[in-house]
Design a protein around this motif. Structure first.
Motif, PDB file in Angstrom:
ATOM      1  N   GLU A  32     -71.509   6.210  36.889  1.00  0.00           N
ATOM      2  CA  GLU A  32     -71.778   7.544  37.461  1.00  0.00           C
ATOM      3  C   GLU A  32     -73.254   7.886  37.315  1.00  0.00           C
ATOM      4  O   GLU A  32     -73.875   8.428  38.232  1.00  0.00           O
ATOM      5  CB  GLU A  32     -70.931   8.607  36.738  1.00  0.00           C
ATOM      6  CG  GLU A  32     -69.440   8.456  36.935  1.00  0.00           C
ATOM      7  CD  GLU A  32     -68.661   9.622  36.330  1.00  0.00           C
ATOM      8  OE1 GLU A  32     -69.094  10.772  36.448  1.00  0.00           O
ATOM      9  OE2 GLU A  32     -67.593   9.369  35.726  1.00  0.00           O
ATOM     10  N   ARG A  43     -70.126  19.053  29.289  1.00  0.00           N
ATOM     11  CA  ARG A  43     -71.047  18.130  28.613  1.00  0.00           C
ATOM     12  C   ARG A  43     -72.364  17.916  29.348  1.00  0.00           C
ATOM     13  O   ARG A  43     -73.429  17.841  28.758  1.00  0.00           O
ATOM     14  CB  ARG A  43     -70.263  16.812  28.494  1.00  0.00           C
ATOM     15  CG  ARG A  43     -70.933  15.674  27.846  1.00  0.00           C
ATOM     16  CD  ARG A  43     -69.943  14.541  27.780  1.00  0.00           C
ATOM     17  NE  ARG A  43     -69.458  14.160  29.115  1.00  0.00           N
ATOM     18  CZ  ARG A  43     -68.562  13.209  29.346  1.00  0.00           C
ATOM     19  NH1 ARG A  43     -68.041  12.545  28.332  1.00  0.00           N
ATOM     20  NH2 ARG A  43     -68.187  12.923  30.574  1.00  0.00           N
ATOM     21  N   GLY A  44     -72.294  17.730  30.646  1.00  0.00           N
ATOM     22  CA  GLY A  44     -73.517  17.641  31.429  1.00  0.00           C
ATOM     23  C   GLY A  44     -74.234  16.305  31.407  1.00  0.00           C
ATOM     24  O   GLY A  44     -75.447  16.247  31.623  1.00  0.00           O
ATOM     25  N   SER A  45     -73.497  15.198  31.214  1.00  0.00           N
ATOM     26  CA  SER A  45     -74.219  13.913  31.179  1.00  0.00           C
ATOM     27  C   SER A  45     -74.684  13.497  32.581  1.00  0.00           C
ATOM     28  O   SER A  45     -75.758  12.898  32.719  1.00  0.00           O
ATOM     29  CB  SER A  45     -73.376  12.814  30.527  1.00  0.00           C
ATOM     30  OG  SER A  45     -72.301  12.430  31.347  1.00  0.00           O
TER      31      SER A  45
HETATM   32  C1  GRF Z   1     -67.506  13.112  35.014  1.00  0.00           C
HETATM   33  O1  GRF Z   1     -66.634  12.061  34.708  1.00  0.00           O
HETATM   34  C2  GRF Z   1     -67.430  13.464  36.479  1.00  0.00           C
HETATM   35  O2  GRF Z   1     -67.169  12.369  37.291  1.00  0.00           O
HETATM   36  C3  GRF Z   1     -66.280  14.439  36.528  1.00  0.00           C
HETATM   37  O3  GRF Z   1     -66.372  15.182  35.346  1.00  0.00           O
HETATM   38  C4  GRF Z   1     -67.069  14.419  34.354  1.00  0.00           C
HETATM   39  C5  GRF Z   1     -68.234  15.248  33.934  1.00  0.00           C
HETATM   40  O4  GRF Z   1     -68.945  14.650  32.875  1.00  0.00           O
HETATM   41  N1  GRF Z   1     -66.330  15.230  37.725  1.00  0.00           N
HETATM   42  P1  GRF Z   1     -70.383  15.176  32.518  1.00  0.00           P
HETATM   43  O5  GRF Z   1     -70.238  16.682  32.232  1.00  0.00           O
HETATM   44  O6  GRF Z   1     -71.285  14.924  33.677  1.00  0.00           O
HETATM   45  O7  GRF Z   1     -70.787  14.429  31.286  1.00  0.00           O
END
Ligand code: GRF
Length: 216
Positions: free
Chosen positions: A176, A13-15
């Protein structure tokens, strides 16, 4: 002063990647995103990165005979672009010990629990099943041992009685997106120093014990 070049590794997803790209847009942010690399060609984050004008590279892990040969190609792509910090952001490949050894103290990861509690996968469900009242996220240096390198910073959120894994994950994810850009800033400003398992954060009041919390 030249900005630190950051390489972000993603698989989906890359958020968190997007949060780092967004932070790096600010003129006074001390880091720039030099490349986004994915082992998955269809990762949604790649399109976000391209839309933001960030160079992307796909290195399909299936084309390599073993983990280390894949890791070495990823590493070469990062080095080609002058990367000084690797940020794992939802990168779903276990790396060979070679990679964190090569990038020692220059590679960080974000994990959606308060490590050392709940390493691994499906960690929000693990937190709910364990009945903990507080969970959160951790940014740590990456070592050869999965989810267990020196902790740089953590953010805490409540776990509420009617939470399911998705609801808790969304609450943690908001933190995050605050925490990762902050830690990358600290790294770029040269504030982090590691001695065995302890990370010191220079010049940030209470930096080493920084704690965020959020409303539900
Ligand atoms: C996040 O919850 C991160 O902590 C874990 O994987 C997920 C990645 O989400 N390592 P995103 O791709 O950054 O949306």
């Amino acid at each position: 002063m030249a900005k630190l070049k950051v390489g972000i590794l993603i698989s989906g997803r890359g958020s968190n990647m997007a949060a780092l790209i967004e932070a790096a847009r600010a003129p006074d942010y001390p880091a720039e995103i030099a490349a986004v690399i994915s082992n998955v060609a269809s990762a949604a984050g790649l399109e976000l990165a391209r839309d933001a004008g960030v160079p992307t590279v796909v290195v399909p892990h299936k084309e390599f005979p073993d983990r280390e040969s894949f890791d070495r190609v990823v590493s070469a792509e990062l080095e080609k672009r002058g990367v000084g910090l690797v940020a794992l952001a939802g990168f779903m490949r276990i790396q060979s010990p070679w990679f964190p050894g090569h990038w020692k103290d220059r590679i960080v990861n974000i994990h959606p629990s308060l490590l050392p509690a709940f390493p691994g996968l499906r960690v929000q469900q693990q937190a709910i099943d364990a009945g903990v009242r507080i969970s959160g996220c951790t940014v740590h240096f990456v070592t050869a041992d999965l989810d267990s390198g020196p902790i740089i910073a953590q953010a805490a959120v409540p776990v509420l009685p009617d939470d399911d894994a998705d609801r808790l994950a969304a609450r943690i994810l908001r933190q995050e997106h605050r925490l990762y850009p902050l830690v990358v800033r600290w790294f770029a400003e040269g504030r982090l120093s590691v001695s065995s398992a302890q990370v010191a954060v220079a010049g940030v009041p209470n930096g080493a014990t920084l704690l965020f919390s959020s409303d539900p």
